[in-house]
Design a protein around this motif. Structure first.
Motif, mmCIF file in Angstrom:
data_model
loop_
_atom_site.group_PDB
_atom_site.id
_atom_site.type_symbol
_atom_site.label_atom_id
_atom_site.label_comp_id
_atom_site.label_asym_id
_atom_site.label_seq_id
_atom_site.Cartn_x
_atom_site.Cartn_y
_atom_site.Cartn_z
ATOM 1 N N GLY A 1 -49.167 -2.500 -56.998
ATOM 2 C CA GLY A 1 -49.345 -2.699 -55.449
ATOM 3 C C GLY A 1 -49.879 -4.229 -55.452
ATOM 4 O O GLY A 1 -49.462 -5.068 -54.593
ATOM 5 N N SER B 1 -37.928 -2.698 -45.612
ATOM 6 C CA SER B 1 -39.406 -3.049 -45.045
ATOM 7 C C SER B 1 -39.991 -3.438 -46.367
ATOM 8 O O SER B 1 -39.603 -3.210 -47.625
ATOM 9 N N TRP C 1 -42.489 -1.993 -47.822
ATOM 10 C CA TRP C 1 -42.636 -0.860 -49.006
ATOM 11 C C TRP C 1 -41.376 -0.375 -49.681
ATOM 12 O O TRP C 1 -41.478 -0.294 -50.629
ATOM 13 N N TRP D 1 -41.248 -0.445 -53.415
ATOM 14 C CA TRP D 1 -41.245 0.740 -54.086
ATOM 15 C C TRP D 1 -39.767 0.876 -54.749
ATOM 16 O O TRP D 1 -39.674 1.527 -55.840
ATOM 17 N N SER E 1 -58.705 -7.016 -46.219
ATOM 18 C CA SER E 1 -57.404 -6.507 -45.595
ATOM 19 C C SER E 1 -57.373 -6.837 -44.279
ATOM 20 O O SER E 1 -56.305 -7.157 -43.619
ATOM 21 N N GLN F 1 -54.503 -8.229 -41.662
ATOM 22 C CA GLN F 1 -53.991 -7.421 -40.887
ATOM 23 C C GLN F 1 -54.116 -7.895 -39.463
ATOM 24 O O GLN F 1 -53.239 -7.626 -38.563
ATOM 25 N N ARG G 1 -46.107 -2.278 -39.327
ATOM 26 C CA ARG G 1 -46.286 -1.435 -40.675
ATOM 27 C C ARG G 1 -46.194 -2.049 -41.868
ATOM 28 O O ARG G 1 -47.071 -1.501 -42.856
ATOM 29 N N ASP G 2 -45.672 -2.978 -42.052
ATOM 30 C CA ASP G 2 -45.542 -3.775 -43.112
ATOM 31 C C ASP G 2 -47.350 -4.657 -43.454
ATOM 32 O O ASP G 2 -47.413 -4.459 -44.582
ATOM 33 N N VAL H 1 -49.177 -1.572 -44.769
ATOM 34 C CA VAL H 1 -48.999 -1.493 -46.362
ATOM 35 C C VAL H 1 -49.606 -2.573 -47.077
ATOM 36 O O VAL H 1 -50.254 -2.192 -48.063
ATOM 37 N N LEU I 1 -52.403 -1.703 -50.101
ATOM 38 C CA LEU I 1 -51.781 -2.117 -51.430
ATOM 39 C C LEU I 1 -52.932 -3.025 -52.138
ATOM 40 O O LEU I 1 -53.253 -3.098 -53.435
#
Lengths: 282, 339
Positions: free
Chosen positions: A86, A184, A186, A190, B2, B6, B37-38, B41, B45
């Motif tokens: 990640g 996206s 993610w 992934w 973050s 963000q 949403r990205d 993530v 991560l």
């Protein structure tokens, strides 16, 4: 031609010297105690037996220590790879302003000698309470969970470094195509990046398995009770326990070496690829 | 951390002047535009591992530096008052000690200078013996002689074993009474027996042989990987120019392997500073086998805890290890910093 013969001779001598200590320990392990005490350790074999292996296995609680090693190594390897993938993905594929600085933070952390951080770490581990289902000591200290955490934190740096080097070699066009398809972030991580990194992940997994399995320092400093320790550090206790019977110690040592030797023999290619991934791209 | 990724609005992400004619620029822009949403993530991560790394590696590293200026036995709390010079130790706990720990280490702590010397000897043996030996193995194996795979596997085998295990295995070689060496030279079990691991004049060298046995294999594999990556045309060109193998290696191959040489240099220094397991398993790292790493450990997990003092020794280790770490980071990341 002369050079070739000299090289061969040198390599043969070196190989014999390199395998000799291991073979001798193995030889001690397959001889009964009565035999070695009568004729000495360096003597012709009169009997050969696997009894020492059976005794070492049953008398010293080795299955229990092996189980401890499994409980530490397997989660630690899985977690560190997941987390490192990640981080590497974000640092390589998302334009974080300080990505080089972050990469340096992770990489440098892994290069510190463990003893540089152990003093405060030991105090922190004594301070952090854990719920009882995670640790019956009620603390990070002396818990399997605590050992997983430090192994993960410490190895993160190396894995982030290797994986980020690997991810840089994945062509950017693939990500553009994924973006056009509306993937996206993610999904790009992934479904696209992780599968493409499979060779690097496999190499790192074998490397990490042996490193974490072989860990000695964290286990003896962050665990007080011998019965929770992984097999490598528990051997130090066994040494005291079997002090009068060296044959049993040799057998126990050989048993403890089996997992890493199996990893090496089965996954030699991945293992060596892992080491070279960390070096040649540096 | 973050928070920075963000809290950024999409407008701020694409703050560069737009040049719609350039497809590259447009693609860049699209890559940088992230949905909410990205961004979550990314935060997760990056955030979770960073938190772990900071909490359990960097925070303790800084903690070591701070603790090294205190006098503390690990019980009770730390406070800001300066230690009073003529008070009994028990009343002077958790106080600010200045550089006294360092001063004591260098002047009255009997194990300090031997440990520094042993660490330097360890490093010297790795530099002068283990590393060249590993390189020699690699160069010979790289010539593709018959049996290369077997030699490689055997020479690399020790690297697979834990150092604790290596200590146990070599005890069968070194033991005073039943060891391989003493038996072969006919000095076991009598008054002439050589106590390889117990004699403080010998044991460091005995243990260094074990360490070299492992380290050479490690260097060999790293160097083999480097040699495989060398462009074969370089070798052909050198051959065409009439260079012998020796010249080819030192003038052509060795210089192009700079990255791997730096890695090996770092590995050599770091491994010699980290050395701990072998001496600890051999005789708890005392009686001729003192190392800085052992002193740090014994001052914090022993019965009499001298947290501040142990930390000061840790800082000494930190300062020395920062040299190779900085060189490595500089060599590795210099190109990325200036795009």
């Amino acid at each position: 031609m002369r050079g070739q013969i000299a090289s061969q001779a040198f390599l043969i001598v070196a190989s014999v010297l390199w395998i000799l200590p291991i073979l001798f320990a193995l030889y001690v392990a397959v001889r009964p105690y009565s035999d070695t005490s009568k004729y000495g350790y360096v003597s012709m074999p009169h009997h050969l037996t696997f009894q020492n292996f059976r005794d070492a296995w049953s008398q010293s609680d080795m299955p229990h220590f092996f189980w401890n090693s499994v409980l530490i190594t397997v989660p630690a390897v899985v977690i560190v790879l997941a987390l490192a993938a990640g981080v590497a993905f974000v640092l390589v594929r998302v334009n974080v302003k300080i990505n080089v600085a972050l990469l340096i933070v992770f990489t440098a952390g892994n290069l510190l000698p463990q003893q540089v951080i152990i003093t405060p770490l030991y105090r922190i581990y004594l301070k952090i309470p854990l719920p009882h289902f995670l640790a019956d000591s009620g603390l990070m200290y002396n818990s399997i969970f605590g050992l997983i955490v430090i192994n993960v934190s410490f190895q993160l740096g190396f894995c982030v470094f290797v994986l980020s080097n690997y991810m840089k070699s994945i062509p950017g066009e693939m990500y553009e195509a994924a973006l056009v398809d509306g993937a996206s972030l993610w999904t790009r991580f992934w479904r696209l990046t992780v599968p493409l990194c499979r060779p690097a992940l496999a190499a790192l997994a074998t490397l990490l398995t042996t490193w974490i399995y072989n860990d000695f320092f964290w286990a003896i400093t962050l665990m007080s009770s011998g019965d929770k320790r992984p097999v490598t550090s528990a051997l130090a206790n066994l040494q005291g326990q079997f002090v009068s019977n060296q044959n049993l110690i040799a057998a126990a040592a050989m048993i403890a070496a089996i997992p890493t030797l199996v990893v090496y023999l089965c996954l030699q290619r991945q293992f060596i690829a892992g080491l070279s991934l960390g070096s040649s791209k540096g | 951390m973050s928070a920075t990724s963000q809290g950024r609005t999409p407008a701020a992400v694409s703050d560069k002047p737009e040049d719609l004619k350039s497809p590259v620029r447009r693609r860049r822009r699209r890559l940088r535009t992230m949905t909410a949403r990205d961004r979550i993530v990314v935060a997760l991560l990056l955030g979770i591992p960073l938190l772990l790394d900071l909490a359990f590696v960097w925070f303790p590293a800084i903690g070591t530096i701070l603790l090294s200026f205190t006098k503390w036995n690990g019980v009770g709390s730390l406070h800001e008052k300066t230690c009073k010079p003529n008070m009994p130790s028990i009343l002077n706990n958790g106080c600010w000690y200045g550089v006294q720990n360092y001063h004591q280490a260098a002047t009255i702590y009997p194990e300090f200078w031997p440990a520094v010397r042993h660490n330097l000897i360890w490093l010297a043996v790795f530099v002068v013996i283990a590393t060249p030996l590993g390189m020699l193995f690699a160069v010979l194996l790289d010539r593709g002689l018959r049996g290369t795979r077997i030699y490689q596997s055997l020479l690399f085998l020790p690297v697979m074993l834990s150092l604790a295990l290596i200590g146990i295995i070599w005890e069968f070689v070194y033991s005073q009474n039943y060891g391989l060496i003493n038996t072969v030279i006919g000095r076991n079990g009598n008054d002439n027996a050589i106590d390889w691991l117990g004699n403080p004049h010998l044991n460091l060298w005995a243990v260094l042989l074990e360490a070299t046995w492992r380290q050479a294999g490690y260097v060999m594999i790293l160097y083999l990987a480097g040699l495989k990556a060398v462009d074969p045309t370089l070798r052909e060109a050198a051959l065409m120019d009439g260079a012998n193998p020796w010249q080819t290696f030192w003038r052509v191959i060795f210089p192009v392997m700079k990255p791997i040489n730096i890695v090996i240099m770092v590995v050599t220094v770091i491994e010699s500073l980290r050395a701990f397991d072998l001496v600890y398993i051999t005789n708890k790292g005392i009686n001729g086998l003192e190392l800085l790493s052992v002193l740090v450990t014994s001052n914090i997990v022993g019965e009499t805890q001298r947290v501040g003092f142990g930390s000061a020794l840790g800082v000494v280790l930190l300062v020395i290890s920062l040299v190779p770490i900085t060189i490595f980071l500089y060599q590795t990341f210099r190109r990325e910093d200036t795009p």
